[in-house]
Design an enzyme around this catalytic site. Structure first.
Site, short mmCIF file in Angstrom:
data_model
loop_
_atom_site.label_atom_id
_atom_site.label_comp_id
_atom_site.label_asym_id
_atom_site.label_seq_id
_atom_site.Cartn_x
_atom_site.Cartn_y
_atom_site.Cartn_z
N TYR A 31 42.35 0.28 9.60
CA TYR A 31 43.57 0.14 8.78
C TYR A 31 43.20 -0.43 7.41
CZ TYR A 31 47.98 -1.91 7.14
OH TYR A 31 49.07 -2.28 6.37
N GLU A 33 45.30 -7.12 4.56
CA GLU A 33 44.20 -6.78 5.47
C GLU A 33 43.00 -6.24 4.69
OE1 GLU A 33 43.82 -6.95 8.94
OE2 GLU A 33 45.68 -8.08 9.12
N SER A 85 47.74 -3.92 1.25
CA SER A 85 47.88 -4.94 2.31
C SER A 85 46.84 -6.06 2.20
CB SER A 85 47.70 -4.23 3.66
OG SER A 85 47.47 -5.16 4.69
P1 NAP Z 1 56.14 0.43 9.92
O1 NAP Z 1 57.39 -0.25 10.37
O2 NAP Z 1 55.04 0.60 10.90
O3 NAP Z 1 56.55 1.87 9.35
C1 NAP Z 1 55.59 2.85 9.10
C2 NAP Z 1 56.30 4.11 8.65
O4 NAP Z 1 55.33 5.12 8.36
C3 NAP Z 1 57.28 4.71 9.67
O5 NAP Z 1 58.47 5.07 9.03
C4 NAP Z 1 56.52 5.95 10.14
O6 NAP Z 1 57.36 7.01 10.56
C5 NAP Z 1 55.82 6.35 8.84
N1 NAP Z 1 54.75 7.32 9.06
C6 NAP Z 1 53.75 7.26 9.97
N2 NAP Z 1 52.99 8.37 9.90
C7 NAP Z 1 53.51 9.14 8.91
C8 NAP Z 1 53.17 10.41 8.37
N3 NAP Z 1 52.16 11.14 8.83
N4 NAP Z 1 53.92 10.89 7.35
C9 NAP Z 1 54.98 10.18 6.87
N5 NAP Z 1 55.36 8.98 7.35
C10 NAP Z 1 54.63 8.47 8.37
O7 NAP Z 1 55.53 -0.33 8.66
P2 NAP Z 1 56.24 -1.41 7.66
O8 NAP Z 1 56.08 -2.75 8.26
O9 NAP Z 1 57.56 -0.91 7.27
O10 NAP Z 1 55.24 -1.35 6.44
C11 NAP Z 1 55.47 -0.48 5.33
C12 NAP Z 1 54.16 -0.25 4.60
O11 NAP Z 1 53.67 -1.50 4.13
C13 NAP Z 1 53.04 0.34 5.45
O12 NAP Z 1 52.28 1.19 4.63
C14 NAP Z 1 52.23 -0.86 5.86
O13 NAP Z 1 50.90 -0.51 6.15
C15 NAP Z 1 52.35 -1.71 4.63
N6 NAP Z 1 52.23 -3.16 4.83
C16 NAP Z 1 53.02 -3.78 5.74
C17 NAP Z 1 52.92 -5.14 5.92
C18 NAP Z 1 53.80 -5.88 6.91
O14 NAP Z 1 53.51 -7.04 7.23
N7 NAP Z 1 54.89 -5.28 7.38
C19 NAP Z 1 52.00 -5.87 5.15
C20 NAP Z 1 51.24 -5.20 4.20
C21 NAP Z 1 51.37 -3.84 4.03
P3 NAP Z 1 57.72 7.31 12.12
O15 NAP Z 1 58.95 6.49 12.40
O16 NAP Z 1 57.96 8.76 12.15
O17 NAP Z 1 56.54 6.88 12.92
#
Ligand code: NAP
Length: 329
Positions: free
Chosen positions: A151, A129, A127
């Site tokens: 984070y 971040e 990320s």
């Molecule tokens: P998100 O919508 O918050 O989804 C997070 C996912 O992680 C959900 O499916 C959640 O499942 C799962 N999760 C949480 N705890 C877990 C555990 N203990 N074991 C297995 N799964 C678990 O995030 P996103 O926006 O799709 O982002 C995807 C990834 O990219 C993340 O790693 C995020 O940090 C990274 N990222 C995102 C952005 C952005 O702008 N979107 C930017 C940079 C990096 P539940 O539904 O069960 O909670």
């Protein structure tokens, strides 16, 4: 038929990536956690071809069982505590899932190995971040990290662990250093979707006030559908690597408000917006703006949606969603 395993399948990116990979002819398995996770139905309705498998990034034995059972060609690790504000309130949980969870999944891959001598390819969701208090602008793959939240620190651990498994065990392990990306599937807790949803509700007369933190924060926002394409392209390269994925343009929350309210014909949004110190982070990140030259040159990746169009698409989606919900009441 190539086989993919996605953690975080119920999240924004997991949902986009599942659709993309099914469209490319993959056999896609999505890992969900918990007993009777209420989001399973939603992801299966969205992508009926998806196979659901149970596992948790906090539980190594479950990850070994998942990798053994699925025998994936590609693993996309998208699961995380991904909301920065929550990471300040639950730092240890964040470190365990978003940081140590990466190590556990890499261990499971290392121990189980690939099927028929085919090594498993791995993608880590790093990320912007991690740059936090930025040392140079724009940020690229060589910019030093200075994370400003639990984070961010967990993501730095996951990032270097991925690099370490690449160098120590020769794993095809890549990291995408993705800048903010959003869209209609974004969680309602994240500012871009919080704004698009509130603007829709205000337009429909369902809400009057939107409360936010710091309006001068500046972010590089792209469309999630574009960013999952970059993830897939990274794993198709002969060699693994790290790639910044970003639009290269930054916008403040004020600009986000201008565009979102403008989309419903409200120019003077001041009467609808309040700020509250409770929404401020203990430590803010600087202006994040990414230099995605490497992704453009090596992956041939380009963003397809500009900021204005993206925010308008989100507001239109939320207008329809909220009108339907109000009609159902
Ligand atoms: P998100 O919508 O918050 O989804 C997070 C996912 O992680 C959900 O499916 C959640 O499942 C799962 N999760 C949480 N705890 C877990 C555990 N203990 N074991 C297995 N799964 C678990 O995030 P996103 O926006 O799709 O982002 C995807 C990834 O990219 C993340 O790693 C995020 O940090 C990274 N990222 C995102 C952005 C952005 O702008 N979107 C930017 C940079 C990096 P539940 O539904 O069960 O909670």
């Amino acid at each position: 038929m190539p086989r993919a395993l996605i953690t975080g399948i119920t999240g924004q990116d997991g949902r986009h990536l599942a659709g993309l990979l099914v469209g490319k002819g993959y056999d896609v398995h999505g890992m969900v956690r918990g007993q009777n996770n209420p989001k399973i139905q939603m992801v299966q309705d969205e992508t009926p071809e998806l196979e659901i498998i149970e596992g948790d990034l906090q539980d190594l034995s479950s990850l070994i069982a998942v990798v053994e059972q699925v025998q994936p060609d590609e693993v996309y690790n998208l699961g995380a505590v991904s909301f920065v504000a929550l990471s300040f309130r639950q730092p240890e949980l964040t470190a365990d899932i978003s940081g140590a969870g990466v190590l556990r999944l890499l261990e499971a891959i290392r121990v189980v190995g690939g099927s028929d001598g085919n090594p498993i390819r791995f993608y880590q969701a790093s990320s912007s971040e991690m740059f936090g208090k930025v040392r140079q602008t724009p940020q690229n793959e060589t910019t030093p990290f200075h994370p400003r939240s639990p984070y961010g620190t967990a993501k730095v651990f996951g990032h270097y662990t991925t690099l370490n498994y690449r160098e120590s065990y020769g794993l095809h392990a890549s990291s995408g250093i993705l800048f903010n990306h959003t869209g209609p599937k974004r969680g309602l807790e994240f500012v871009s979707r919080k704004v698009s949803n509130a603007v829709a509700r205000i337009k429909l007369g369902l809400q009057d006030i939107l409360t936010l933190g710091y309006l001068d924060s500046s972010r590089d926002w792209g469309y999630a559908g574009d960013y999952v394409e970059a993830m897939w392209r990274m794993l198709q390269q002969d060699e693994p690597g790290d790639y910044v994925v970003a639009t290269g343009q930054t916008h403040t929350i004020r600009e986000l408000l201008d565009v979102a309210f403008g989309a419903v014909g409200i120019d003077d949004w001041g009467q609808h917006v309040r700020t509250d110190r409770r929404f401020l982070r203990p430590a803010e990140v600087d202006v994040l703006i990414g230099d995605a030259s490497k992704a453009r040159n090596q992956l041939g990746w380009e963003p397809t949606l500009d900021f204005q169009t993206l925010i308008k698409v989100m507001v239109d989606h939320d207008l329809e969603l909220e009108a339907r919900k109000a009609g159902d009441r």
